[in-house]
Write a protein that holds these residues in place. Structure first.
Motif, mmCIF file in Angstrom:
data_model
loop_
_atom_site.group_PDB
_atom_site.id
_atom_site.type_symbol
_atom_site.label_atom_id
_atom_site.label_comp_id
_atom_site.label_asym_id
_atom_site.label_seq_id
_atom_site.Cartn_x
_atom_site.Cartn_y
_atom_site.Cartn_z
ATOM 1 N N PRO A 75 9.504 -79.382 137.575
ATOM 2 C CA PRO A 75 9.699 -80.841 137.612
ATOM 3 C C PRO A 75 8.468 -81.557 138.175
ATOM 4 C CG PRO A 75 11.093 -79.736 139.243
ATOM 5 C CD PRO A 75 10.411 -78.668 138.444
ATOM 6 N N GLY A 76 8.136 -82.678 137.575
ATOM 7 C CA GLY A 76 7.000 -83.464 138.031
ATOM 8 C C GLY A 76 5.664 -82.997 137.506
ATOM 9 N N VAL A 77 5.638 -81.990 136.635
ATOM 10 C CA VAL A 77 4.381 -81.498 136.083
ATOM 11 C C VAL A 77 3.695 -82.624 135.301
ATOM 12 C CG1 VAL A 77 5.404 -80.564 133.955
ATOM 13 C CG2 VAL A 77 3.299 -79.578 134.857
ATOM 14 N N ASP A 78 2.370 -82.702 135.425
ATOM 15 C CA ASP A 78 1.621 -83.739 134.719
ATOM 16 C C ASP A 78 1.506 -83.453 133.226
ATOM 17 O OD1 ASP A 78 1.107 -85.228 137.012
ATOM 18 O OD2 ASP A 78 -0.778 -84.193 137.419
ATOM 19 N N MET A 79 1.303 -82.176 132.861
ATOM 20 C CA MET A 79 1.073 -81.839 131.466
ATOM 21 C C MET A 79 1.683 -80.488 131.129
ATOM 22 S SD MET A 79 -2.585 -81.162 129.530
ATOM 23 C CE MET A 79 -3.136 -82.845 129.673
ATOM 24 N N VAL A 80 2.274 -80.398 129.938
ATOM 25 C CA VAL A 80 2.706 -79.125 129.381
ATOM 26 C C VAL A 80 1.821 -78.865 128.176
ATOM 27 C CG1 VAL A 80 4.572 -77.807 128.317
ATOM 28 C CG2 VAL A 80 5.091 -79.439 130.161
ATOM 29 N N GLN A 81 1.105 -77.751 128.203
ATOM 30 C CA GLN A 81 0.196 -77.363 127.117
ATOM 31 C C GLN A 81 0.889 -76.350 126.231
ATOM 32 O OE1 GLN A 81 -3.245 -78.106 126.121
ATOM 33 N NE2 GLN A 81 -2.340 -77.010 124.405
ATOM 34 N N GLY A 82 1.147 -76.724 124.970
ATOM 35 C CA GLY A 82 1.747 -75.803 124.020
ATOM 36 C C GLY A 82 0.685 -74.936 123.364
ATOM 37 N N ASN A 83 1.135 -73.941 122.644
ATOM 38 C CA ASN A 83 0.227 -73.041 121.938
ATOM 39 C C ASN A 83 0.064 -73.505 120.495
ATOM 40 O OD1 ASN A 83 -1.484 -70.922 121.481
ATOM 41 N ND2 ASN A 83 0.067 -69.334 121.617
ATOM 42 N N THR A 84 -1.105 -73.257 119.939
ATOM 43 C CA THR A 84 -1.432 -73.683 118.587
ATOM 44 C C THR A 84 -1.690 -72.485 117.699
ATOM 45 O OG1 THR A 84 -2.421 -75.734 119.399
ATOM 46 C CG2 THR A 84 -3.072 -75.022 117.196
ATOM 47 N N LYS A 85 -1.098 -72.513 116.534
ATOM 48 C CA LYS A 85 -1.390 -71.510 115.514
ATOM 49 C C LYS A 85 -2.305 -72.171 114.487
ATOM 50 C CE LYS A 85 0.629 -68.298 112.311
ATOM 51 N NZ LYS A 85 1.816 -67.468 112.105
ATOM 52 N N ALA A 86 -3.481 -71.607 114.318
ATOM 53 C CA ALA A 86 -4.447 -72.165 113.373
ATOM 54 C C ALA A 86 -4.418 -71.387 112.070
ATOM 55 C CB ALA A 86 -5.847 -72.119 113.968
ATOM 56 N N ILE A 87 -4.469 -72.112 110.977
ATOM 57 C CA ILE A 87 -4.516 -71.501 109.649
ATOM 58 C C ILE A 87 -5.708 -72.095 108.921
ATOM 59 C CG2 ILE A 87 -3.301 -71.228 107.456
ATOM 60 C CD1 ILE A 87 -0.683 -71.483 109.071
ATOM 61 N N PRO A 88 -6.721 -71.330 108.522
ATOM 62 C CA PRO A 88 -6.878 -69.913 108.824
ATOM 63 C C PRO A 88 -7.084 -69.697 110.326
ATOM 64 C CG PRO A 88 -8.878 -70.757 107.791
ATOM 65 C CD PRO A 88 -7.865 -71.861 107.774
ATOM 66 N N TYR A 89 -6.789 -68.470 110.789
ATOM 67 C CA TYR A 89 -6.784 -68.155 112.216
ATOM 68 C C TYR A 89 -8.168 -68.301 112.834
ATOM 69 C CZ TYR A 89 -6.218 -65.613 116.558
ATOM 70 O OH TYR A 89 -6.198 -65.277 117.885
ATOM 71 N N PHE A 90 -8.248 -68.937 113.975
ATOM 72 C CA PHE A 90 -9.411 -68.871 114.849
ATOM 73 C C PHE A 90 -8.899 -68.868 116.283
ATOM 74 C CE2 PHE A 90 -9.020 -73.087 113.050
ATOM 75 C CZ PHE A 90 -9.050 -73.970 114.109
ATOM 76 N N SER A 91 -9.464 -67.973 117.089
ATOM 77 C CA SER A 91 -8.879 -67.620 118.387
ATOM 78 C C SER A 91 -8.988 -68.692 119.453
ATOM 79 C CB SER A 91 -9.512 -66.331 118.903
ATOM 80 O OG SER A 91 -10.882 -66.525 119.145
ATOM 81 N N TYR A 92 -9.962 -69.597 119.370
ATOM 82 C CA TYR A 92 -10.182 -70.472 120.518
ATOM 83 C C TYR A 92 -9.051 -71.471 120.760
ATOM 84 C CZ TYR A 92 -11.865 -74.434 117.701
ATOM 85 O OH TYR A 92 -11.976 -75.473 116.825
ATOM 86 N N VAL A 93 -8.120 -71.638 119.838
ATOM 87 C CA VAL A 93 -6.991 -72.529 120.091
ATOM 88 C C VAL A 93 -5.717 -71.777 120.453
ATOM 89 C CG1 VAL A 93 -7.874 -74.364 118.619
ATOM 90 C CG2 VAL A 93 -6.336 -72.653 117.656
ATOM 91 N N ASP A 94 -5.726 -70.465 120.381
ATOM 92 C CA ASP A 94 -4.531 -69.652 120.615
ATOM 93 C C ASP A 94 -4.486 -69.207 122.075
ATOM 94 O OD1 ASP A 94 -2.437 -67.844 120.609
ATOM 95 O OD2 ASP A 94 -3.081 -66.839 118.775
ATOM 96 N N LEU A 95 -3.489 -69.682 122.806
ATOM 97 C CA LEU A 95 -3.364 -69.329 124.228
ATOM 98 C C LEU A 95 -3.188 -67.837 124.436
ATOM 99 C CD1 LEU A 95 -1.061 -72.182 125.606
ATOM 100 C CD2 LEU A 95 -3.554 -72.094 125.539
ATOM 101 N N GLU A 96 -2.692 -67.131 123.429
ATOM 102 C CA GLU A 96 -2.533 -65.678 123.533
ATOM 103 C C GLU A 96 -3.889 -64.978 123.643
ATOM 104 O OE1 GLU A 96 0.111 -63.818 123.987
ATOM 105 O OE2 GLU A 96 1.540 -65.455 123.794
ATOM 106 N N SER A 97 -4.950 -65.642 123.219
ATOM 107 C CA SER A 97 -6.292 -65.055 123.263
ATOM 108 C C SER A 97 -6.897 -65.095 124.663
ATOM 109 C CB SER A 97 -7.226 -65.795 122.307
ATOM 110 O OG SER A 97 -6.742 -65.726 120.992
ATOM 111 N N TYR A 98 -6.262 -65.815 125.579
ATOM 112 C CA TYR A 98 -6.826 -66.025 126.911
ATOM 113 C C TYR A 98 -5.798 -65.665 127.973
ATOM 114 C CZ TYR A 98 -10.038 -68.483 123.974
ATOM 115 O OH TYR A 98 -10.912 -68.786 122.978
#
Length: 163
Positions: free
Chosen positions: A7-30
């Motif tokens: 509660p009270g969090v400033d931001m929730v960052q969701g994960n992005t699936k890029a098509i075609p795939y590139f890793s720098y937007v995928d939270l699973e890569s980090y």
């Protein structure tokens, strides 16, 4: 969801699936922690040029009062304004929660403004963004992470869009 869990969090960052795939937007890569709970944690990670944080404005859930109170608005007439907006947001963020589930799908389209390089509008926009970011840096110790981020961003943008 995460808002109820933090509660009270400033931001929730969701994960992005890029098509075609590139890793720098995928939270699973980090190796992101589940959350950053202090402004120091946010700045130390997000302004660190050796780390990667998604600078895109989409796929973020942000409190409206946080945006209004900190006057976080996009620069008009420029492209790549996400870099500027995220730089400004990080200065004020006290907490970020990460959701590793895919909450956004990004389709990369050839011949779009973003995919073109050596584009005059990209170069002009980057110059405006870098200038505006640069005027917020002073000689204080609190500006050191900002300077690191700005140096990193300048090098990255020059490689990607100017040369």
């Amino acid at each position: 969801g995460k808002v109820e869990e933090y509660p009270g969090v400033d931001m929730v960052q969701g994960n992005t699936k890029a098509i075609p795939y590139f890793s720098y937007v995928d939270l699973e890569s980090y190796d992101f922690p589940p959350c950053f709970k202090t402004s120091e944690e946010v700045k130390n990670y997000c302004y660190d040029p050796s780390k990667t944080y998604p600078a895109n404005a989409c796929n973020k859930l942000i409190r409206l009062d946080f945006i209004r109170d900190n006057q976080l608005y996009f620069l008009r007439g420029v492209i790549h304004e996400d870099f500027h907006w995220m730089f400004q947001a990080i200065k004020h963020l006290k907490s970020i929660v990460f959701v590793k589930d895919y909450t956004y799908i990004y389709y990369k389209v050839s011949n779009s403004i973003i995919s073109e390089t050596n584009n005059e509008k990209s170069s002009i926009s980057m110059g405006i963004i870098l200038y505006d970011l640069g005027i917020h840096i002073d000689d204080s110790a609190s500006s050191r992470p900002l300077l690191q981020y700005l140096n990193y961003l300048t090098i990255w943008l020059c490689r990607a869009y100017i040369f």
